[in-house]
Design a protein around this motif. Structure first.
Motif, PDB file in Angstrom:
ATOM      1  N   GLY A  47       0.791  -1.229   0.000  1.00  0.00           N
ATOM      2  CA  GLY A  47       0.000   0.000   0.000  1.00  0.00           C
ATOM      3  C   GLY A  47       0.817   1.271   0.000  1.00  0.00           C
ATOM      4  N   PHE A  48       2.140   1.180  -0.244  1.00  0.00           N
ATOM      5  CA  PHE A  48       2.956   2.397  -0.269  1.00  0.00           C
ATOM      6  C   PHE A  48       2.497   3.295  -1.416  1.00  0.00           C
ATOM      7  N   ASP A  49       2.603   4.609  -1.224  1.00  0.00           N
ATOM      8  CA  ASP A  49       2.157   5.545  -2.252  1.00  0.00           C
ATOM      9  C   ASP A  49       3.267   6.437  -2.787  1.00  0.00           C
ATOM     10  N   ASP A  50       4.488   6.273  -2.248  1.00  0.00           N
ATOM     11  CA  ASP A  50       5.608   7.074  -2.749  1.00  0.00           C
ATOM     12  C   ASP A  50       6.907   6.389  -2.352  1.00  0.00           C
TER      13      ASP A  50
ATOM     14  N   GLU B 140       4.286   8.535   6.442  1.00  0.00           N
ATOM     15  CA  GLU B 140       5.092   7.651   7.280  1.00  0.00           C
ATOM     16  C   GLU B 140       5.894   6.670   6.443  1.00  0.00           C
ATOM     17  N   VAL B 141       7.142   6.411   6.845  1.00  0.00           N
ATOM     18  CA  VAL B 141       7.979   5.401   6.187  1.00  0.00           C
ATOM     19  C   VAL B 141       7.549   4.028   6.684  1.00  0.00           C
ATOM     20  N   VAL B 142       7.181   3.147   5.746  1.00  0.00           N
ATOM     21  CA  VAL B 142       6.709   1.810   6.128  1.00  0.00           C
ATOM     22  C   VAL B 142       7.707   0.716   5.774  1.00  0.00           C
ATOM     23  N   ALA B 143       8.675   1.022   4.903  1.00  0.00           N
ATOM     24  CA  ALA B 143       9.672   0.025   4.516  1.00  0.00           C
ATOM     25  C   ALA B 143      10.868   0.732   3.896  1.00  0.00           C
ATOM     26  N   VAL B 144      11.964   0.020   3.809  1.00  0.00           N
ATOM     27  CA  VAL B 144      13.183   0.577   3.223  1.00  0.00           C
ATOM     28  C   VAL B 144      13.918  -0.526   2.477  1.00  0.00           C
ATOM     29  N   ALA B 145      14.529  -0.157   1.352  1.00  0.00           N
ATOM     30  CA  ALA B 145      15.380  -1.074   0.599  1.00  0.00           C
ATOM     31  C   ALA B 145      16.701  -0.377   0.336  1.00  0.00           C
ATOM     32  N   SER B 146      17.774  -1.142   0.250  1.00  0.00           N
ATOM     33  CA  SER B 146      19.070  -0.514  -0.014  1.00  0.00           C
ATOM     34  C   SER B 146      19.992  -1.464  -0.749  1.00  0.00           C
TER      35      SER B 146
ATOM     36  N   THR C 150       8.253   5.790  14.844  1.00  0.00           N
ATOM     37  CA  THR C 150       7.917   5.998  13.435  1.00  0.00           C
ATOM     38  C   THR C 150       8.954   6.892  12.784  1.00  0.00           C
ATOM     39  N   ILE C 151       9.113   6.709  11.491  1.00  0.00           N
ATOM     40  CA  ILE C 151       9.989   7.572  10.694  1.00  0.00           C
ATOM     41  C   ILE C 151       9.092   8.350   9.749  1.00  0.00           C
ATOM     42  N   LYS C 152       9.154   9.654   9.820  1.00  0.00           N
ATOM     43  CA  LYS C 152       8.294  10.503   9.008  1.00  0.00           C
ATOM     44  C   LYS C 152       8.888  10.714   7.618  1.00  0.00           C
ATOM     45  N   LYS C 153       8.012  10.856   6.674  1.00  0.00           N
ATOM     46  CA  LYS C 153       8.427  11.074   5.286  1.00  0.00           C
ATOM     47  C   LYS C 153       9.301  12.314   5.170  1.00  0.00           C
TER      48      LYS C 153
END
Length: 516
Positions: A447-450, A471-477, A496-499
């Motif tokens: 459901g990520f939007d950006d 809100e940041v819901v996931a991260v890839a690197s 939480t990590i904010k956008k």
């Protein structure tokens, strides 16, 4: 953006060994992995012990062939929250300073051998930089997956403002240890068609379930049945090292399972379950009754006879054949080909449950509650085959077919069977390696939007933050360790990590500056 880590400072190591006429203490590692205290110093390495006289010799120990002792640094060489890999002469250890106290553990993650000094230290544990496994720095115990083993710990004391580590040589070499396990106290006849706990499957969920039961003191019969002909092996590696054999990739040997009274039945395909009589019927006619049942059958992928290899988590199948000449389409058209690559996906291996009285959703996934219990009494399930309540999404029922998540489910199910249910608090962690490049991912991005990207995509050194609303819901690197483990640590703490925090381009607050 610059690198996240400073170069290690040179460490002068002085190793002093000698005999003592009288043994001063017992083995430095107790069965539970905790260090035995020194008689003349503080075992946790707290400051304030000893004098300024550097000429005082180090304490002497019996059995110098078994132990090594070294002065590895000055107390002021490390600040709180820092880690340093140190050499003891017979091996290396990870020295940690937190809240003014020193501790020392093995320096490699026992999962794939990642250097823990490049990981994330936070609130009494260190998180692996590659795959997110967590280890308690006081006990060495594995606190979050993936992996099966814990870490050995080493004794630390401060004397004359020097930090001194004493370690068992064998532990320094192995860099891992297994938690103590109970044995089966029941008189078992292998021909008996009853098991107190029956496990269907041999992947990480199944294996962790069995081992956790023994670690928690379960002393009744455990039988693990698999349609595979091999003992449990590392399936993700199979998709990245195609020439490897199941024997080379095994997670546990047959001898290990036997030593801990975990019975393994290979080439046993379950074809039906009767929840009323609490029994499982296998293709060869074997019928086994159970008191508790754990279903961890994973996903059905393309037949092995077609030379299929799964890239774990991506549901892509590679077909490699020296005999392939053509591909016949459903329309009747025939295409000449030397190599065929098919992305056929996968489905949960739950077909044998259709008439079994266990609730499944429309896609064939088994629905479980937060204790991994199914709709049938005494039946649990975990791994790729389930949808389960996910706390970070308000307990929405989700399916997360990650190797790491399967470990978590196995432990949760075992604890539930023993009446010690604990809520799943892990952060989903995924990785894949292709053509020498490794991608890491943590969180739940549905459901990520950006996507906010920092770094350089062309250079394959980047961080991608998946956001949902603000809100940041996931991260890839890629090539940005340990950023994914750092994010997993933040999310795992409930924060939480904010956008807006990742849009600025400055993510130094997320990088680990405590490692040397």
């Amino acid at each position: 953006m610059g690198g996240c880590f400073s170069k290690p400072k040179p460490v002068e190591v002085k190793v002093e060994l000698s005999l003592l006429e009288k043994e001063k203490e017992v083995d430095g590692l107790s069965p539970n992995g905790k260090a035995s205290p020194f008689a003349d110093s503080r075992p946790n390495g707290a400051l304030g012990h000893g004098s300024d006289d550097d000429s005082t010799p180090l304490p002497l120990y019996h059995k110098p062939r078994d132990y090594v002792e070294a002065s590895v640094c000055h107390v002021k060489d490390l600040e709180n929250g820092q880690m340093r890999e140190v050499d003891l002469g017979s091996g290396r250890a990870l020295l940690i300073k937190e809240h003014g106290e020193f501790s020392a553990i093995a320096h490699k993650c026992p999962h794939y051998g990642a250097p823990l000094v490049k990981g994330v230290l936070s609130k009494g544990h260190v998180r692996c930089p590659w795959h997110g496994a967590c280890f308690n720095i006081a006990t060495g115990d594995l606190e979050d997956f993936p992996g099966l083993d814990s870490l050995p710990i080493f004794q630390v004391r401060v004397e004359k403002d020097k930090v001194i580590i004493r370690a068992n040589k064998q532990a320094l070499q192995s860099q891992k240890r297994s938690k103590p396990m109970a044995r089966c106290s029941a008189v078992i006849n292998s021909n008996t068609g009853f098991s107190h706990v029956l496990i269907i499957g041999s992947g990480p969920a199944a294996l962790v379930c069995a081992e956790t039961l023994r670690q928690e003191g379960f002393t009744d019969r455990i039988v693990m049945c698999t349609m595979d002909r091999h003992p449990p092996y590392d399936r993700p590696k199979l998709s990245k090292s195609l020439e490897s054999t199941a024997e080379q990739l095994r997670l546990r040997s047959v001898e290990f399972l036997q030593d801990h009274d975990i019975e393994l039945l290979t080439e046993k395909e379950a074809v039906a379950i009767d929840v009323k009589t609490r029994s499982v019927i296998f293709e060869d006619g074997l019928r086994m009754e159970y008191k508790k049942l754990f279903i961890a059958t994973g996903s059905n992928k393309w037949s092995e006879k077609h030379y299929a290899y799964t890239v774990h988590g991506l549901d892509i199948l590679f077909f490699l054949c020296t005999q392939l000449k053509e591909v016949a389409l459903k329309s009747g058209k025939v295409l000449r080909a030397d190599v065929c690559v098919i992305g056929a996906g996968s489905i949960p291996a739950t077909g044998f449950l259709k008439q079994g009285g266990i609730h499944m959703d429309s896609r064939g996934f088994i629905t479980v509650n937060k204790m991994m219990q199914t709709s049938a009494d005494g039946v649990y399930a975990g791994g790729d085959v389930v949808v389960f309540p996910f706390p970070p999404r308000n307990n929405k029922k989700v399916n997360i077919p990650h190797w790491q998540m399967a470990h978590v489910h196995g432990r949760a199910a075992a604890l539930s069977m023993m009446g010690r249910a604990a809520e799943i608090k892990t952060v989903p962690y995924f990785w894949s390696a292709m053509f020498g490049k490794t991608l890491r991912y943590a969180g739940y991005g549905e459901g990520f939007d950006d996507v906010i990207i920092q770094g350089d995509l062309d250079e394959l050194r980047f961080v991608a933050f998946y956001t949902r609303s603000e809100e940041v819901v996931a991260v890839a690197s890629m090539n940005y360790d340990p950023i994914v483990s750092r994010v997993a640590e933040v999310l795992g703490s409930g924060k939480t990590i904010k956008k807006r925090d990742v849009e600025t381009g400055d993510i130094s607050w997320l990088t680990d500056k405590g490692s040397q």
